[in-house]
Design a protein around this motif. Structure first.
Motif, PDB file in Angstrom:
ATOM      1  N   TYR B  14       0.834  -1.200   0.000  1.00  0.00           N
ATOM      2  CA  TYR B  14       0.000   0.000   0.000  1.00  0.00           C
ATOM      3  C   TYR B  14       0.867   1.248   0.000  1.00  0.00           C
ATOM      4  O   TYR B  14       1.786   1.392   0.805  1.00  0.00           O
ATOM      5  N   PHE B  15       0.573   2.146  -0.936  1.00  0.00           N
ATOM      6  CA  PHE B  15       1.294   3.413  -1.028  1.00  0.00           C
ATOM      7  C   PHE B  15       0.365   4.535  -0.554  1.00  0.00           C
ATOM      8  O   PHE B  15      -0.563   4.907  -1.269  1.00  0.00           O
ATOM      9  N   PRO B  16       0.572   5.079   0.653  1.00  0.00           N
ATOM     10  CA  PRO B  16      -0.352   6.103   1.141  1.00  0.00           C
ATOM     11  C   PRO B  16      -0.210   7.442   0.409  1.00  0.00           C
ATOM     12  O   PRO B  16      -1.206   8.056   0.054  1.00  0.00           O
ATOM     13  N   GLY B  17       1.025   7.872   0.181  1.00  0.00           N
ATOM     14  CA  GLY B  17       1.225   9.186  -0.432  1.00  0.00           C
ATOM     15  C   GLY B  17       1.121  10.291   0.603  1.00  0.00           C
ATOM     16  O   GLY B  17       0.589  10.093   1.688  1.00  0.00           O
ATOM     17  N   CYS B  18       1.655  11.475   0.247  1.00  0.00           N
ATOM     18  CA  CYS B  18       1.807  12.553   1.230  1.00  0.00           C
ATOM     19  C   CYS B  18       0.485  13.052   1.787  1.00  0.00           C
ATOM     20  O   CYS B  18       0.364  13.321   2.976  1.00  0.00           O
ATOM     21  N   SER B  19      -0.525  13.217   0.926  1.00  0.00           N
ATOM     22  CA  SER B  19      -1.782  13.788   1.410  1.00  0.00           C
ATOM     23  C   SER B  19      -2.442  12.888   2.427  1.00  0.00           C
ATOM     24  O   SER B  19      -2.856  13.320   3.492  1.00  0.00           O
ATOM     25  N   LEU B  20      -2.547  11.615   2.090  1.00  0.00           N
ATOM     26  CA  LEU B  20      -3.226  10.712   3.012  1.00  0.00           C
ATOM     27  C   LEU B  20      -2.421  10.495   4.285  1.00  0.00           C
ATOM     28  O   LEU B  20      -2.982  10.251   5.341  1.00  0.00           O
ATOM     29  N   ALA B  21      -1.101  10.618   4.175  1.00  0.00           N
ATOM     30  CA  ALA B  21      -0.288  10.386   5.359  1.00  0.00           C
ATOM     31  C   ALA B  21      -0.378  11.562   6.335  1.00  0.00           C
ATOM     32  O   ALA B  21      -0.161  11.396   7.522  1.00  0.00           O
ATOM     33  N   THR B  22      -0.702  12.764   5.843  1.00  0.00           N
ATOM     34  CA  THR B  22      -0.686  13.913   6.760  1.00  0.00           C
ATOM     35  C   THR B  22      -2.007  14.680   6.762  1.00  0.00           C
ATOM     36  O   THR B  22      -2.865  14.444   7.586  1.00  0.00           O
ATOM     37  N   THR B  23      -2.153  15.593   5.789  1.00  0.00           N
ATOM     38  CA  THR B  23      -3.320  16.476   5.775  1.00  0.00           C
ATOM     39  C   THR B  23      -4.633  15.706   5.853  1.00  0.00           C
ATOM     40  O   THR B  23      -5.573  16.116   6.510  1.00  0.00           O
ATOM     41  N   CYS B  24      -4.690  14.599   5.144  1.00  0.00           N
ATOM     42  CA  CYS B  24      -5.954  13.894   5.028  1.00  0.00           C
ATOM     43  C   CYS B  24      -5.895  12.559   5.741  1.00  0.00           C
ATOM     44  O   CYS B  24      -6.335  11.535   5.221  1.00  0.00           O
ATOM     45  N   THR B  25      -5.306  12.573   6.926  1.00  0.00           N
ATOM     46  CA  THR B  25      -5.125  11.308   7.618  1.00  0.00           C
ATOM     47  C   THR B  25      -6.449  10.605   7.900  1.00  0.00           C
ATOM     48  O   THR B  25      -6.510   9.400   8.032  1.00  0.00           O
ATOM     49  N   GLU B  26      -7.551  11.391   7.943  1.00  0.00           N
ATOM     50  CA  GLU B  26      -8.857  10.750   8.162  1.00  0.00           C
ATOM     51  C   GLU B  26      -9.204   9.814   7.001  1.00  0.00           C
ATOM     52  O   GLU B  26      -9.824   8.772   7.196  1.00  0.00           O
TER      53      GLU B  26
END
Ligand code: SF4
Ligand code: SF4
Lengths: 196, 288
Positions: B14-26
């Motif tokens: 699974y590759f989360p990517g920057c947005s999902l890992a931080t800003t959009c952690t929800e």
């Protein structure tokens, strides 16, 4: 100068005085795969682009400028920087021209050739993102936004939204980092910025 | 909300990517829950880095290729690599194609990472995992009905459009298929594919606001309760750049999915939203 006599002409070597430069569309095609010569100005791309009002040339006009070989106009225009690569144009073009890929190529050419950038705040933003990537291997939105605002001086323009995002912790205070960040820094060695 | 142990669990990188890992952690948290409930084991790519994003793509081709390639070099063979962000998916796939076509560049990068790069790896969007393996699991595992939820599926621009990747899957309609199977009602006739503004939302909000307003207006005119996006950046842009009085909650697809699959901690995600989605959720609970 008098015309050479028939005898003289026979001994003259053929000298190439001017070779037409490689057409601009060929160069762009090589980099992007976009078949620019096929365009017949139906304007589907210009009509469909969501951001066209913020551009100086519509996407179909950029295509036309390329066909005319007007390198400087194209590389210095705003349009190539406003384009976000949403591919709306590419998916609508009846001639199957990948206009978004063409825009990608034009931006790279503008950067490589060091021309005046048509919309400098956007390249400033990309630079800030790259700084964050070079340092962390991942994008850290807060430092990108702070760096960007510092460069462009637009502190108050967007304070509302920034504060809301901070309150919801949508701007993380600390970056998430790659452990082997050296592997990332190595990748930046090829980057043109180094030679500046 | 966990699936009985041992029932055909499937492994994915699974590759989360920057947005999902931080800003959009929800979005990330809800995705993890939804995946777990369905028996999909998403194993985060160890020490992943940014996919390159539009910025690297704009400034230097080698750099963007290198950044995406490093991620491919970290992915173990034998299981597909799943991304949730459409842009990450796009850049990872483009890099794979590029490295296939340019063995020399591939060798150079492999040498610098000291690892092989797997160019035959399958790179898929989570939506495709669902459609391929999950549709029957969905109805079996649903805990809450989405009956009465009228949504606009918002795909944004990247999920299936890039012609360079036209050989890959076309996702149109898949979000509707999944959410309708859970009882929700999709509302057509809104601007489902209009671009959210991408990075212009950060650099030139005044260009993006009217466009986002149009998207929200179209959804409101179609009498939708909310928009459901396939991309975390779209979700953010639609929330922060709407300047109208009409405000519709914007959900990331994984949030609604996890909700239907019985997630308990949804309040934790929903308070991070800028447009409060709780009234819509309450309405849904009352109807059930
Ligand atoms: S890819 Fe660029 S030019 Fe084409 S529609 Fe999108 S923003 Fe406009
Ligand atoms: S859509 Fe294609 S053919 Fe039509 S104007 Fe644009 S580039 Fe030319």
């Amino acid at each position: 100068m008098s015309a050479p006599s028939p005898q003289q002409a026979a001994t003259l070597e053929v000298i190439e005085t001017a070779r037409p430069p490689r057409p601009l569309i060929e160069e762009v095609k090589e980099r992007s795969g976009a078949e620019i010569s096929r365009c017949y100005q139906c304007r589907a791309c210009g009509n469909g682009c969501p951001f066209v009002t913020a551009m100086d040339y519509t996407p179909n006009q950029v295509v036309r400028l390329l066909q005319f070989g007007m390198r400087e106009e194209v590389l210095k225009c705003k349009t190539i920087w406003v384009c976000v690569g949403c591919h709306t144009c590419s998916s609508q073009c009846p001639m199957g021209i990948d206009i978004a890929a063409m825009m990608d190529a034009l931006r790279l050419m503008a950067v490589e050739e060091g021309v005046a950038i048509g919309k400098p705040n956007i390249i400033d933003f990309h630079e800030e993102v790259l700084k964050s990537l070079e340092k962390n291997g991942r994008a850290h939105k807060l430092s990108i936004m702070l760096g960007y605002k510092r460069q462009t001086g637009g502190w108050f323009k967007d304070v509302d939204v920034g504060l809301k995002m901070l309150a919801k912790r949508k701007l993380e205070l600390f970056p998430s980092r790659v452990k082997a960040v050296g592997e990332i820094t190595d990748l930046f060695k090829c980057y043109w910025r180094e030679s500046k | 909300m966990s699936r009985a142990q041992g029932i055909d669990r499937m492994d994915f990188s699974y590759f989360p990517g920057c947005s999902l890992a931080t800003t959009c952690t929800e979005s990330n948290q809800s995705l993890m829950q939804a995946a777990k409930a369905l028996g999909f084991n998403l194993i985060e790519l160890p020490d992943w880095n940014c996919c390159g994003s539009s910025s690297a793509q704009t400034m230097c081709k080698n750099l963007s290729l290198g950044m995406a390639a490093r991620n491919l070099s970290l992915a173990p063979a034998g299981r597909p690599l799943v991304a949730m962000c459409p842009r990450c998916l796009h850049y990872l796939r483009s890099a794979r194609e590029c490295l296939k076509a340019d063995p020399e560049r591939r060798r150079e990068l492999e040498e610098s990472f000291g690892r092989p790069i797997n160019v035959d790896i399958e790179i898929i969007h989570f939506l495709e995992v669902l459609v391929r393996y999950g549709l029957d699991r969905l109805s079996a595992d649903a805990k809450r009905s989405l009956k009465g939820l009228k949504f606009v599926p918002y795909y944004g621009c990247t999920l299936f459009r890039p012609p360079r990747l036209e050989k890959d899957r076309y996702f149109q309609g898949e979000m509707e298929n999944v959410l309708k199977a859970l009882g929700a009602e999709s509302v057509p006739n809104a601007l489902s594919y209009r671009c959210c503004g991408s990075f212009l939302s950060a650099t030139d909000p005044e260009i993006v606001a009217p466009l986002v307003n149009e998207i929200i207006d179209s959804a409101a005119a179609a009498k939708a309760d909310c928009l459901i996006t396939a991309c975390a950046m779209c979700q953010l842009n639609l929330e922060i750049r709407n300047t109208r009085k009409t405000r519709l909650p914007i959900f990331h697809f994984s949030e609604i999915l996890a909700l239907a699959l019985g997630a308990e901690d949804y309040e934790k995600w929903f308070v991070r939203h800028i447009v409060d989605p709780r009234p819509v959720i309450r309405k849904l609970a009352k109807a059930a």
